[in-house]
Design a protein around this motif. Structure first.
Motif, PDB file in Angstrom:
ATOM      1  N   ASP A  38       0.884  -1.301   0.063  1.00  0.00           N
ATOM      2  CA  ASP A  38      -0.076   0.093   0.103  1.00  0.00           C
ATOM      3  C   ASP A  38       0.693   1.335   0.119  1.00  0.00           C
ATOM      4  N   GLU A  39       1.703   1.299   0.495  1.00  0.00           N
ATOM      5  CA  GLU A  39       2.727   2.241   0.779  1.00  0.00           C
ATOM      6  C   GLU A  39       3.371   2.533  -0.596  1.00  0.00           C
ATOM      7  N   GLN A  42       0.844   4.059  -2.605  1.00  0.00           N
ATOM      8  CA  GLN A  42       0.313   5.619  -2.328  1.00  0.00           C
ATOM      9  C   GLN A  42       1.586   6.568  -2.890  1.00  0.00           C
ATOM     10  N   ALA A  45       1.275   7.288  -6.432  1.00  0.00           N
ATOM     11  CA  ALA A  45       0.097   7.859  -6.913  1.00  0.00           C
ATOM     12  C   ALA A  45       0.476   9.432  -6.629  1.00  0.00           C
ATOM     13  N   ARG A  46       1.335   9.684  -5.461  1.00  0.00           N
ATOM     14  CA  ARG A  46       1.719  11.136  -5.147  1.00  0.00           C
ATOM     15  C   ARG A  46       2.751  11.302  -5.912  1.00  0.00           C
ATOM     16  N   ASN A  51      -3.588  12.071  -4.489  1.00  0.00           N
ATOM     17  CA  ASN A  51      -3.428  11.907  -3.101  1.00  0.00           C
ATOM     18  C   ASN A  51      -4.842  10.789  -2.760  1.00  0.00           C
ATOM     19  N   LEU A  52      -4.423   9.589  -2.473  1.00  0.00           N
ATOM     20  CA  LEU A  52      -5.506   8.580  -2.683  1.00  0.00           C
ATOM     21  C   LEU A  52      -6.183   8.422  -1.160  1.00  0.00           C
ATOM     22  N   ASN A  53      -7.312   8.307  -1.055  1.00  0.00           N
ATOM     23  CA  ASN A  53      -7.785   7.990   0.324  1.00  0.00           C
ATOM     24  C   ASN A  53      -7.888   6.519   0.526  1.00  0.00           C
ATOM     25  N   GLN A  54      -8.305   5.906   1.642  1.00  0.00           N
ATOM     26  CA  GLN A  54      -8.091   4.615   2.110  1.00  0.00           C
ATOM     27  C   GLN A  54      -9.147   3.539   1.086  1.00  0.00           C
ATOM     28  N   GLN A  56      -9.985   4.372  -1.917  1.00  0.00           N
ATOM     29  CA  GLN A  56      -9.444   4.169  -3.184  1.00  0.00           C
ATOM     30  C   GLN A  56      -8.053   3.324  -3.342  1.00  0.00           C
ATOM     31  N   LEU A  57      -7.428   3.390  -2.315  1.00  0.00           N
ATOM     32  CA  LEU A  57      -6.124   2.572  -2.126  1.00  0.00           C
ATOM     33  C   LEU A  57      -6.530   0.981  -1.841  1.00  0.00           C
ATOM     34  N   SER A  61      -5.444  -1.834  -4.689  1.00  0.00           N
ATOM     35  CA  SER A  61      -4.873  -2.993  -4.062  1.00  0.00           C
ATOM     36  C   SER A  61      -5.493  -4.310  -4.390  1.00  0.00           C
TER      37      SER A  61
END
Length: 80
Positions: A38-39, A42, A45-46, A51-54, A56-57, A61
């Motif tokens: 997940d990191e 993230q 995406a950055r 900036n993804l919220n939980q 979307q993340l 995944s």
């Protein structure tokens, strides 16, 4: 003399086609075995300005896991 040129050109074309095919197969295998945390998702995406919220993340995944599972299933079918 002409046969040297013809042989060289044919060998070059066969080498290019074979190299491309091998590269595509290698990349497919690498992409199928790729796992991202997940990191990592993230951070990617950055780097693209998002900036993804939980939610979307989690969805991304889950999609990546489904794609990897399908790719592994396809590889096992090809081996048989």
């Amino acid at each position: 003399m002409v046969w040297y040129w013809v042989t060289g050109i044919v060998a070059l074309l066969v080498g290019i086609v074979a190299g491309f095919y091998i590269a595509v197969q290698y990349m497919k295998r690498q992409m199928a075995n790729m796992t991202m945390s997940d990191e990592d998702i993230q951070a990617m995406a950055r780097s693209m300005g998002r900036n993804l919220n939980q939610k979307q993340l989690a969805r991304i995944s889950r999609q990546m896991k489904n794609v990897n599972a399908k790719a592994l299933a396809n590889q096992s079918k090809k081996k048989k």
